[in-house]
Design a protein around this motif. Structure first.
Motif, PDB file in Angstrom:
ATOM      1  N   SER A  15      16.549  18.586  15.362  1.00 31.61           N
ATOM      2  CA  SER A  15      15.500  18.249  16.331  1.00 31.61           C
ATOM      3  C   SER A  15      15.435  16.749  16.587  1.00 31.61           C
ATOM      4  O   SER A  15      14.727  16.304  17.473  1.00 31.61           O
ATOM      5  CB  SER A  15      14.141  18.758  15.843  1.00 31.61           C
ATOM      6  OG  SER A  15      13.766  18.134  14.624  1.00 31.61           O
ATOM      7  N   GLY A  16      16.176  15.976  15.801  1.00 31.28           N
ATOM      8  CA  GLY A  16      16.196  14.532  15.990  1.00 31.28           C
ATOM      9  C   GLY A  16      17.022  14.134  17.200  1.00 31.28           C
ATOM     10  O   GLY A  16      17.674  14.968  17.834  1.00 31.28           O
ATOM     11  N   VAL A  28       8.332   6.983  21.086  1.00 29.61           N
ATOM     12  CA  VAL A  28       8.076   8.394  20.809  1.00 29.61           C
ATOM     13  C   VAL A  28       6.716   8.506  20.120  1.00 29.61           C
ATOM     14  O   VAL A  28       6.486   7.893  19.079  1.00 29.61           O
ATOM     15  CB  VAL A  28       9.176   8.994  19.902  1.00 29.61           C
ATOM     16  CG1 VAL A  28       8.854  10.436  19.544  1.00 29.61           C
ATOM     17  CG2 VAL A  28      10.534   8.882  20.567  1.00 29.61           C
ATOM     18  N   HIS A  30       4.564  10.859  18.031  1.00 26.86           N
ATOM     19  CA  HIS A  30       4.883  12.015  17.204  1.00 26.86           C
ATOM     20  C   HIS A  30       3.768  13.058  17.240  1.00 26.86           C
ATOM     21  O   HIS A  30       2.586  12.721  17.196  1.00 26.86           O
ATOM     22  CB  HIS A  30       5.199  11.563  15.784  1.00 26.86           C
ATOM     23  CG  HIS A  30       6.358  10.608  15.779  1.00 26.86           C
ATOM     24  ND1 HIS A  30       7.648  11.009  16.068  1.00 26.86           N
ATOM     25  CD2 HIS A  30       6.414   9.269  15.602  1.00 26.86           C
ATOM     26  CE1 HIS A  30       8.445   9.961  16.045  1.00 26.86           C
ATOM     27  NE2 HIS A  30       7.725   8.886  15.755  1.00 26.86           N
ATOM     28  N   ALA A  31       4.192  14.320  17.328  1.00 29.82           N
ATOM     29  CA  ALA A  31       3.260  15.427  17.519  1.00 29.82           C
ATOM     30  C   ALA A  31       2.409  15.725  16.287  1.00 29.82           C
ATOM     31  O   ALA A  31       1.232  16.070  16.410  1.00 29.82           O
ATOM     32  CB  ALA A  31       4.035  16.682  17.932  1.00 29.82           C
ATOM     33  N   SER A  84       7.481  10.767  11.433  1.00 28.69           N
ATOM     34  CA  SER A  84       8.390  10.449  12.538  1.00 28.69           C
ATOM     35  C   SER A  84       9.641  11.325  12.554  1.00 28.69           C
ATOM     36  O   SER A  84      10.335  11.400  13.569  1.00 28.69           O
ATOM     37  CB  SER A  84       8.817   8.973  12.460  1.00 28.69           C
ATOM     38  OG  SER A  84       9.800   8.768  11.466  1.00 28.69           O
ATOM     39  N   PRO A  86      10.546  14.732  12.555  1.00 24.24           N
ATOM     40  CA  PRO A  86      10.884  15.880  13.408  1.00 24.24           C
ATOM     41  C   PRO A  86      11.430  15.515  14.792  1.00 24.24           C
ATOM     42  O   PRO A  86      12.442  16.070  15.218  1.00 24.24           O
ATOM     43  CB  PRO A  86       9.565  16.655  13.514  1.00 24.24           C
ATOM     44  CG  PRO A  86       8.857  16.320  12.242  1.00 24.24           C
ATOM     45  CD  PRO A  86       9.204  14.872  11.971  1.00 24.24           C
ATOM     46  N   GLU A  87      10.790  14.591  15.494  1.00 19.07           N
ATOM     47  CA  GLU A  87      11.245  14.249  16.843  1.00 19.07           C
ATOM     48  C   GLU A  87      12.297  13.152  16.870  1.00 19.07           C
ATOM     49  O   GLU A  87      12.954  12.955  17.883  1.00 19.07           O
ATOM     50  CB  GLU A  87      10.077  13.758  17.726  1.00 19.07           C
ATOM     51  CG  GLU A  87       9.009  14.751  17.991  1.00 19.07           C
ATOM     52  CD  GLU A  87       7.846  14.643  17.026  1.00 19.07           C
ATOM     53  OE1 GLU A  87       6.857  15.346  17.263  1.00 19.07           O
ATOM     54  OE2 GLU A  87       7.902  13.870  16.051  1.00 19.07           O
ATOM     55  N   LEU A  88      12.447  12.412  15.785  1.00 18.08           N
ATOM     56  CA  LEU A  88      13.269  11.209  15.825  1.00 18.08           C
ATOM     57  C   LEU A  88      14.607  11.347  15.112  1.00 18.08           C
ATOM     58  O   LEU A  88      15.647  11.035  15.687  1.00 18.08           O
ATOM     59  CB  LEU A  88      12.466  10.052  15.202  1.00 18.08           C
ATOM     60  CG  LEU A  88      12.783   8.649  15.653  1.00 18.08           C
ATOM     61  CD1 LEU A  88      12.630   8.471  17.147  1.00 18.08           C
ATOM     62  CD2 LEU A  88      11.885   7.669  14.918  1.00 18.08           C
TER      63      LEU A  88
END
Length: 167
Positions: A15-16, A28, A30-31, A84, A86-88
């Motif tokens: 997912s990164g 970004v 983060h959720a 940070s 999960p998205e990064l």
């Protein structure tokens, strides 16, 4: 319809972001946010052998300028990086190369909810590893009162996107 997930060269879901996606100036938000608990603070503090009364002794902490137990700052920075991921960098980072300029402008207390945003400060291709790049991130964490509680620069060795269209 089937949702197409990003995969690495071995077929594992990631997912990164790949090195090519981490352009300078990218921010970004983060959720995932996280409320810090007393258990978090006590376990981290005792696991890392830090007996500071400010983190463990409520009676002592009442007499300080903060009037309450402080959350261990090393827990705070670890949480900031973790939020940070999960998205990064999930599945795309190979190694953390260093951390610089870590500051804690405001304290974190039990019950604070932390949210994080990350900015790509710099990104360059690795000179010795053609399938990787070096990225510097600046993580900024705020509490529920929108106070900056942690800021840190982190350097990571990041994978380039697989060439077989798996990006």
């Amino acid at each position: 319809m089937v949702f197409q997930q990003k995969r690495d060269a071995e077929g594992r879901v990631v997912s990164g972001l790949w090195f090519e996606e981490l352009t300078e100036g990218l921010v970004v938000e983060h959720a995932i946010r996280r409320t810090v608990t007393e258990t978090d603070n006590v376990m981290f503090t005792t696991m890392t052998m830090n007996p500071a009364a400010a983190h463990l002794d409520a009676d002592y902490a009442k007499g300080t300028e903060f009037g309450q137990v402080l959350v261990n700052s090393m827990f705070t920075v670890a949480l900031v990086v973790g939020l940070s991921v999960p998205e990064l960098t999930h599945g795309t980072i190979l190694a953390q190369l260093g951390m610089d300029d870590v500051t804690f402008p405001k304290p974190v207390f039990v019950g604070d909810t932390i949210r994080v945003e990350s900015e790509v400060v710099s990104a360059r291709a690795s000179k010795s590893r053609p399938t990787q790049g070096i990225v510097v991130f600046e993580h900024r964490a705020h509490n529920q009162r929108d106070e900056l509680v942690c800021q840190a620069r982190r350097t990571g060795l990041i994978r380039r996107a697989p060439s077989q269209g798996a990006s």
